[in-house]
Write an enzyme that holds these catalytic residues in place. Sequence first.
Site, mmCIF file in Angstrom:
data_model
loop_
_atom_site.group_PDB
_atom_site.id
_atom_site.type_symbol
_atom_site.label_atom_id
_atom_site.label_comp_id
_atom_site.label_asym_id
_atom_site.label_seq_id
_atom_site.Cartn_x
_atom_site.Cartn_y
_atom_site.Cartn_z
ATOM 1 N N LEU A 121 0.834 -1.199 0.000
ATOM 2 C CA LEU A 121 0.000 0.000 0.000
ATOM 3 C C LEU A 121 0.869 1.250 0.000
ATOM 4 C CD1 LEU A 121 -2.868 -0.919 2.477
ATOM 5 C CD2 LEU A 121 -2.487 -1.638 0.118
ATOM 6 N N GLY A 125 1.104 -5.265 1.295
ATOM 7 C CA GLY A 125 0.061 -5.329 0.263
ATOM 8 C C GLY A 125 0.544 -6.022 -1.013
ATOM 9 N N ASN A 141 4.430 -7.883 6.622
ATOM 10 C CA ASN A 141 5.295 -7.311 7.666
ATOM 11 C C ASN A 141 4.640 -6.175 8.440
ATOM 12 O OD1 ASN A 141 5.328 -5.780 5.253
ATOM 13 N ND2 ASN A 141 7.181 -4.723 5.880
ATOM 14 N N GLU A 142 3.307 -6.099 8.386
ATOM 15 C CA GLU A 142 2.613 -4.940 8.972
ATOM 16 C C GLU A 142 2.989 -4.674 10.424
ATOM 17 O OE1 GLU A 142 1.293 -6.934 6.825
ATOM 18 O OE2 GLU A 142 0.118 -5.789 5.391
#
Length: 287
Positions: free
Chosen positions: A109, A154, A178-179
Amino acid sequence: MANVLRNSAKFGFSGVLSQLSIHSRHGRECVSPCFSLQQRNNSTSPKIKVDLDSSTGVAVLRMQSPPVNSLSLDFLTEFCINLEKLEMDRSCRGLIITSTLSKVFSAGLDIMEMYGKSPERCGEFWKAVQEMWLKLYGSNMATIAAINGSSPAGGCLMSIGCDYRIMVDNPRYSIGLNETQLGIVAPFWFKDTLVNTVGNRAAELSLELGLLYSAPDALKIGLVDQLVPEDQVLSTAQDTMSKWLAIPDHARQIDQCVYIIYNTSPLPLDHARQMDQCVISVCIYYI
Ligand SMILES: CCCCC/C=C\C/C=C\C/C=C/C(=O)SCCNC(=O)CCNC(=O)[C@H](O)C(C)(C)COP(=O)(O)OP(=O)(O)OC[C@H]1O[C@@H](n2cnc3c(N)ncnc32)[C@H](O)[C@@H]1OP(=O)(O)O
């Protein structure tokens, strides 16, 4: 369930999703007369290029948005429009997604979309992210990600939204959700898609620690299906696609549909989608 199965045979998975009240979805029966042959076969837009080979029924979608193919609202909108056109085109049975950039498949994103935007804009952006996943994961086409570079967050979602993943055998390329490393949390439908790909325990570790896997490690946990040298990624994707297309479409689609219905939380339902959109928009707004 009987209804769902009946509808899946008639409409394919996309059709079933639309029966579950998704907007703007199209089964393969729904062929728009609006697109000219030329439009259907080749469309070039600033961020995405699509080439459909009508002799094989395979389209190659190339993401070409430097520097890192980040998923901005504009990018996602173009992506979805292209997917929808292909979905409506009877002659297209398979889709390969790849990148024209060296070293990067997609950086996920677009971070600028998540910074200082109005709640309305955040809502619009998140709806586009949902739409991308619904269109890809619910596609009636056989879909292959030819991952020729890094694919975090994303970008990883886009890859695992495909039926099969072929990655370049380069330990410097990484992939994963990996957020948490960024201090944010992957929504439940990111999690579902990862669980459906690598299983529960690997997904749990992966999500909680926000792990990014090198290409060889991604193969070990099943996050990608195959590694190939850089110069063979597209040809391998084409060869693999011919195996997928040897299976009758309706059988593959029903199989996929049953699998997803039993293994995925109900984002396709409008209320779940709106709730998710609302929560995320508020979160983004306050970041
Ligand atoms: C409870 C709280 C909930 C909050 C909910 C909020 C949001 C939703 C939650 C989760 C979903 C989120 C999903 C996401 O996808 S978040 C985005 C995550 N992406 C990343 O972490 C990738 C970051 N980028 C990289 O790792 C690297 O850039 C790369 C892709 C490996 C490429 O490396 P390379 O060395 O080739 O390039 P650079 O790092 O030098 O980058 C070049 C250039 O691109 C810009 N850039 C990189 N990534 C992004 C991005 N995602 N969006 C926008 N721009 C990006 C980078 O800044 C450089 O720009 P410059 O101008 O400096 O050249």
